[in-house]
Design an enzyme around this catalytic site. Sequence first.
Site, PDB file in Angstrom:
ATOM      1  N   GLY B 199       2.154  11.591   2.821  1.00  0.00           N
ATOM      2  CA  GLY B 199       1.382  11.537   4.063  1.00  0.00           C
ATOM      3  C   GLY B 199       0.391  12.690   4.108  1.00  0.00           C
ATOM      4  O   GLY B 199      -0.213  13.024   3.084  1.00  0.00           O
ATOM      5  N   GLY B 202       0.007  15.555   1.344  1.00  0.00           N
ATOM      6  CA  GLY B 202      -0.511  15.382   0.001  1.00  0.00           C
ATOM      7  C   GLY B 202       0.354  14.507  -0.876  1.00  0.00           C
ATOM      8  O   GLY B 202       0.831  13.456  -0.421  1.00  0.00           O
ATOM      9  N   GLY B 228      -2.832   4.802   1.253  1.00  0.00           N
ATOM     10  CA  GLY B 228      -2.029   4.704   0.035  1.00  0.00           C
ATOM     11  C   GLY B 228      -2.715   3.849  -1.023  1.00  0.00           C
ATOM     12  O   GLY B 228      -2.584   4.102  -2.228  1.00  0.00           O
ATOM     13  N   ASP B 229      -3.458   2.839  -0.578  1.00  0.00           N
ATOM     14  CA  ASP B 229      -4.159   1.966  -1.533  1.00  0.00           C
ATOM     15  C   ASP B 229      -5.355   2.687  -2.155  1.00  0.00           C
ATOM     16  O   ASP B 229      -5.671   2.469  -3.324  1.00  0.00           O
ATOM     17  CB  ASP B 229      -4.594   0.675  -0.843  1.00  0.00           C
ATOM     18  CG  ASP B 229      -3.400  -0.073  -0.266  1.00  0.00           C
ATOM     19  OD1 ASP B 229      -2.318  -0.030  -0.888  1.00  0.00           O
ATOM     20  OD2 ASP B 229      -3.538  -0.683   0.810  1.00  0.00           O
TER      21      ASP B 229
END
Lengths: 285, 285
Positions: B199, B202, B228-229
Amino acid sequence: VILTVTLNAALDITYQVDTHQPGHTHRVRTVHTRPGGKGVNVADVLTQLGEPVHATGLAGPDVDLPDFVPITEPTRRTTTILTPDGTATLFNEPGPHVTAGEWATFLDHYDSLAPHAHVVVLSGSLPPGIPTDAYTQLINRTTTPVILDTDGDPLRHGLTAQPALIKPNQHELQRLLGRTPRLPHDCHELGVPVAATLGPAGAVLSTPDGCWTARPPRPVTGNPTGAGDAFTAALARGLTDRKPWPDILTDAVALSAAAVAAPHAGAYNPTLYRELTRLVDVKEG
Amino acid sequence: VILTVTLNAALDITYQVDTHQPGHTHRVRTVHTRPGGKGVNVADVLTQLGEPVHATGLAGPDVDLPDFVPITEPTRRTTTILTPDGTATLFNEPGPHVTAGEWATFLDHYDSLAPHAHVVVLSGSLPPGIPTDAYTQLINRTTTPVILDTDGDPLRHGLTAQPALIKPNQHELQRLLGRTPRLPHDCHELGVPVAATLGPAGAVLSTPDGCWTARPPRPVTGNPTGAGDAFTAALARGLTDRKPWPDILTDAVALSAAAVAAPHAGAYNPTLYRELTRLVDVKEG
């Protein structure tokens, strides 16, 4: 036959979730999708009642609403989030833009249908592109009695064409009068019969023949979306059958409460409806 | 070329609202709709980076995803409610049912594409009907290096096929290990290189060549959906270009933070990305 008109149809999506917490990610347990919009809900309730009904209006290419005039832009979605404790949260998209040509096509279609109806029901908001006095135009184009269920300027304009009955809720009545309504007194000044819904407290009916108040015997928990449309369905059937005003009001309050107990708009709980019809308390004055 | 695979594609709908209050009715101010799903987001970010990418997967008739294998049931919707203070609330529908024939068609399609890719990215959950070891099958059918970004059993099964890299977040790593992960120590026991996102704190990269931790210089506010993608997109580009591991990690943390600042999944803020690339703090060990 009753004709319902829905100029701002919808794709109703209902999500059952375990909890509803802003800022979190939720897994949707069940998804229910149906064509909606207030007049579609009225027609669905009338169909469940066994009453002949014809539903029309304007609809985009993404919803299956036969006999609606097609428009190019997609139909708006309305998303309802339901939690196990009965909390309903709604997100309503703005309506699609309707072109002048699409509106003209609808007026021709309406002219072919309205003369054959015993009662016309005009329901809901107007999508962008439709003139604000659209309901005035529709009422003036037919001699059939019209029930008008809308809000704001479309309601204010529509009143000038003398509909047979209007069906505001408390918020709509307050916006129309510009103050907190005193009921039933304030309904008289509107110059047309008024059936005002008061949520769980029932409803008030104000007509030149008299004034009545009705309330359900107990609060009903469930999904209140569409309860007002069930109320309107009962009014339309009552006017069609020329029932006495207090009987129409009793029926509308019972059907509306039974609609709260159904999980989706456009439906009611028939067992509860039969039970409540006998128990609704109606008083004159 | 990088090949991304999205077996559970989505129709991403984002609503901007003024407030978000459970139990209330909300007027949606703006509606944004795009084809989504984690691999689609990865491909969109790679396209914005100017990287050659090919996106495939399974998709229903209601979304426009060229070169996806068509399935009969409609694509699931994911609805994000955004308020002006940046709060994002997600409602994710369950996926459509995929038939055995549709899955077999996809495998043939995958076999025609995977050998031409430098890196394959397998992203997201599996819709009902797809075998739990689907990702194991896809990894075993190609010699191309595979990045696997999924959760639960599909991740657990997929690990046995030795992907080149996995990209769990903290929750996915905790479910995989069955306990709160101690980082980077716990990654070693998984037997494959791990890039774990933390998150706003890092990410950690654990490989046979060493272990690195990287964090952005400051928190970024916005919509974390799709961050995240973007991280995975940077990993895929880094593996394609055979960059050193710490450079890949730095780039992924910067791109992921720049994606939070973009309003929708599948996009990043290019100005912020350039700035953060110089400021991400990367440490060995």
